[in-house]
Write a protein that holds these residues in place. Structure first.
Motif, PDB file in Angstrom:
ATOM      1  N   LEU A  64       0.954  -1.146  -0.231  1.00 48.98           N
ATOM      2  CA  LEU A  64      -0.077   0.360  -0.302  1.00 48.98           C
ATOM      3  C   LEU A  64       0.676   1.185  -0.343  1.00 48.98           C
ATOM      4  N   ASP A  65       2.075   1.812   1.024  1.00 47.21           N
ATOM      5  CA  ASP A  65       2.825   2.421   0.710  1.00 47.21           C
ATOM      6  C   ASP A  65       3.221   2.361  -1.259  1.00 47.21           C
ATOM      7  N   TRP A  69      -3.994   6.322  -3.422  1.00 50.89           N
ATOM      8  CA  TRP A  69      -5.202   5.998  -3.326  1.00 50.89           C
ATOM      9  C   TRP A  69      -6.643   5.578  -4.351  1.00 50.89           C
ATOM     10  N   ARG A  77      -6.345   0.659   3.933  1.00 55.82           N
ATOM     11  CA  ARG A  77      -5.823   1.942   3.851  1.00 55.82           C
ATOM     12  C   ARG A  77      -5.674   2.920   5.648  1.00 55.82           C
ATOM     13  N   CYS A  80      -4.375  -2.183   9.035  1.00 55.78           N
ATOM     14  CA  CYS A  80      -4.548  -3.215   8.127  1.00 55.78           C
ATOM     15  C   CYS A  80      -3.938  -4.045   9.076  1.00 55.78           C
ATOM     16  N   SER A 125     -10.721  -4.199  -1.905  1.00 58.35           N
ATOM     17  CA  SER A 125      -9.988  -3.559  -1.267  1.00 58.35           C
ATOM     18  C   SER A 125      -8.631  -4.769  -1.097  1.00 58.35           C
ATOM     19  N   ALA A 129      -4.470  -4.152  -1.870  1.00 59.00           N
ATOM     20  CA  ALA A 129      -3.643  -4.639  -0.884  1.00 59.00           C
ATOM     21  C   ALA A 129      -2.526  -5.942  -1.035  1.00 59.00           C
TER      22      ALA A 129
END
Length: 511
Positions: A64-65, A69, A77, A80, A125, A129
């Motif tokens: 995710l980093d 978005w 986000r 987690c 989601s 991720a």
């Protein structure tokens, strides 16, 4: 406007908006998709921690980093933690099971819609991720179909499903089948000269219990398989939009070919979800005709009692029209991809994965290589001190018959197949070796057996190593003589023996 005009308008709307002959199709789409969602969320429960958790092979927080978005929307986000994601997985299993049982469908249309949209948001989601462990075409397909079936309404209201959604389901199946057919023809000569199935049953990622038998079928049958695949994927899709009963027969062809793929391989839920889409082409009248031929029901009876009414809430009509218009606009790039010279395989053109491009096996591997992991507790191991880690699905022990694992998705086993092909980015594999040296319980549960786990208090391995083997199916004579399904020989030592201290130094404190 007088009463006659209102009645006429209602009749006109009912004649084109509501699909009065597709109540069974709605049940198949909704309950079939929900059943697959149960399997998919169960995999989240079982596999998230060791693969994507805080101590996973590729932690989701790092995935995710690296993204934004707007490119990969995900509720993870905001939160987690492992417990939160596994809790979402259990929630997905529960809501999916209710939909399989048809409970939300007993209420108003918007209850069913909200239930499917909730599952879509959560699974999207997870996929966004999941990085490489969720980088498969059937993940996007499940997201797309889950969003689509949310708008089919509820059978409890005794209102027919919207025709626009039924047609969009056909458009989705059209892209799945035609995309797969075109990528094959464009991608590998073996599909064009009809030799692809000489190799595929043996070299596919996770062979199934009958893959050995399929591989040893006569060569002429392999030619028939490939030719039949081309007809099914390059010709039949254009019949999805034909009048009935032609569309029903086209759906039957898709179902039969997908069931053959189910028997001869393990492709998670790709084939099963395609079966669901294929069955949705069959009209209630066609089901009634089949029932009449089988003597199961009188001719003309087909649908659940009270279903099929040509009228529904105005709010549902408005929402379905708006959603259909959105999906039609988003279809431009996937449609252009089908005719593009450089066709993309399994691509998403919008971050919500609403309308995607699909395809599979644009190239066929001719040989099968496998990475075999071994460990030992010996301080100075000799050749006979090593024992092999057994995976749940991928080939290892030559005497073990390939198992049936689909529609469940063994994500680690699939990545091991890519690794043997030279898949880039092997840090996750190095972390896997570290977790084996640590005897990490969550990681070991991904495997079929821990060779050091007979005694719960037993020692972890002192050393692990990885060797590369060339595998092939045994011949009939070799099978009779040895009982082995596979024959293998070593190609190289992929990773020399390493111990825990060395792996920790190599990976650093973040591993």
């Amino acid at each position: 406007m007088d009463d006659a005009s209102v009645a006429g308008s209602a009749d006109w709307l009912g004649s084109w908006f509501w699909a009065g002959d597709y109540d069974v199709a709605r049940e198949v789409l909704q309950r079939g998709t929900a059943a697959i969602l149960v399997v998919a969320f169960w995999a989240v429960v079982r596999q998230w921690r060791p693969l994507l958790g805080a101590r996973g092979l590729t932690p989701a927080v790092r995935v995710l980093d690296r993204t934004r978005w707007r490119d990969a929307p995900s509720v993870l986000r905001w939160r987690c933690t492992d417990g939160f994601v596994v809790g979402l997985g259990w929630g997905g299993v529960a809501v999916g099971a209710l939909l399989v049982a048809g409970v939300p469908q007993l209420g108003p249309w918007w209850v069913t819609t909200l239930a499917f949209l909730l599952l879509w948001v959560v699974y999207l989601s997870v996929v966004n991720a999941g990085g490489r462990f969720y980088g498969f075409g059937w993940e996007s397909l499940l997201c797309e179909v889950t969003f689509l079936v949310a708008w089919l309404g509820s059978s409890g209201e005794h209102v027919a499903p919207p025709l626009l959604v039924i047609l969009l389901a056909r458009w989705c199946l059209f892209r799945v089948e035609l995309g797969a057919g075109l990528i094959k023809i464009r991608g590998d000569r073996a599909w064009r000269d009809l030799t692809a199935l000489d190799y595929h049953h043996e070299t596919q990622p996770l062979p199934g219990p009958f893959s050995w038998h399929a591989h040893h079928a006569p060569r002429w049958w392999h030619r028939v398989e490939v030719a039949g695949n081309h007809v099914t994927q390059l010709v039949v899709p254009f019949l999805f939009f034909a009048p009935q009963p032609v569309a029903s027969w086209a759906g039957a062809v898709v179902v039969l070919t997908q069931l053959w793929l189910v028997v001869t391989g393990n492709f998670a839920w790709l084939n099963w979800l395609t079966v669901v889409l294929g069955l949705s082409l069959v009209s209630d009248g066609s089901w009634a005709a089949v029932g009449g031929w089988l003597g199961a029901s009188p001719s003309g009876t087909a649908v659940p009692d009270g279903a099929g009414g040509l009228g529904g809430p105005v709010a549902q009509v408005v929402v379905v029209v708006v959603v259909s218009a959105l999906l039609l606009v988003l279809s431009y790039r996937p449609a252009r991809n089908l005719v593009a010279r450089r066709q993309l395989m399994n691509a998403s053109f919008d971050p919500l994965r609403l309308v995607n491009a699909y395809g599979a096996f644009g190239s066929v591997t001719r040989r099968r290589d496998e990475v075999v992991l071994e460990g030992t507790t010996a301080r100075s191991p000799g050749p006979d001190d090593w024992v092999e880690y057994a995976f749940r699905g991928k080939p290892g022990d030559v005497r073990r018959r390939p198992p049936q694992v689909a529609p469940y998705h063994l994500r680690l086993d699939w990545q091991m197949w890519f690794l043997a092909l030279g898949s880039p980015g092997v840090r996750w594999f190095e972390v896997l070796l570290l977790r084996l040296l640590e005897a990490d319980p969550a990681t070991l549960r991904l495997l079929r057996a821990d060779p050091f786990g007979a005694d719960p208090a037993g020692p972890a391995p002192r050393w692990v190593r990885a060797r590369l083997f060339r595998y092939r199916f045994s011949t009939r004579e070799e099978r009779r003589r040895t009982g082995a399904w596979w024959v293998r020989h070593e190609l190289a030592v992929l990773v020399d023996p390493v111990d825990l201290a060395r792996m920790r130094r190599l990976l650093g404190p973040d591993a």
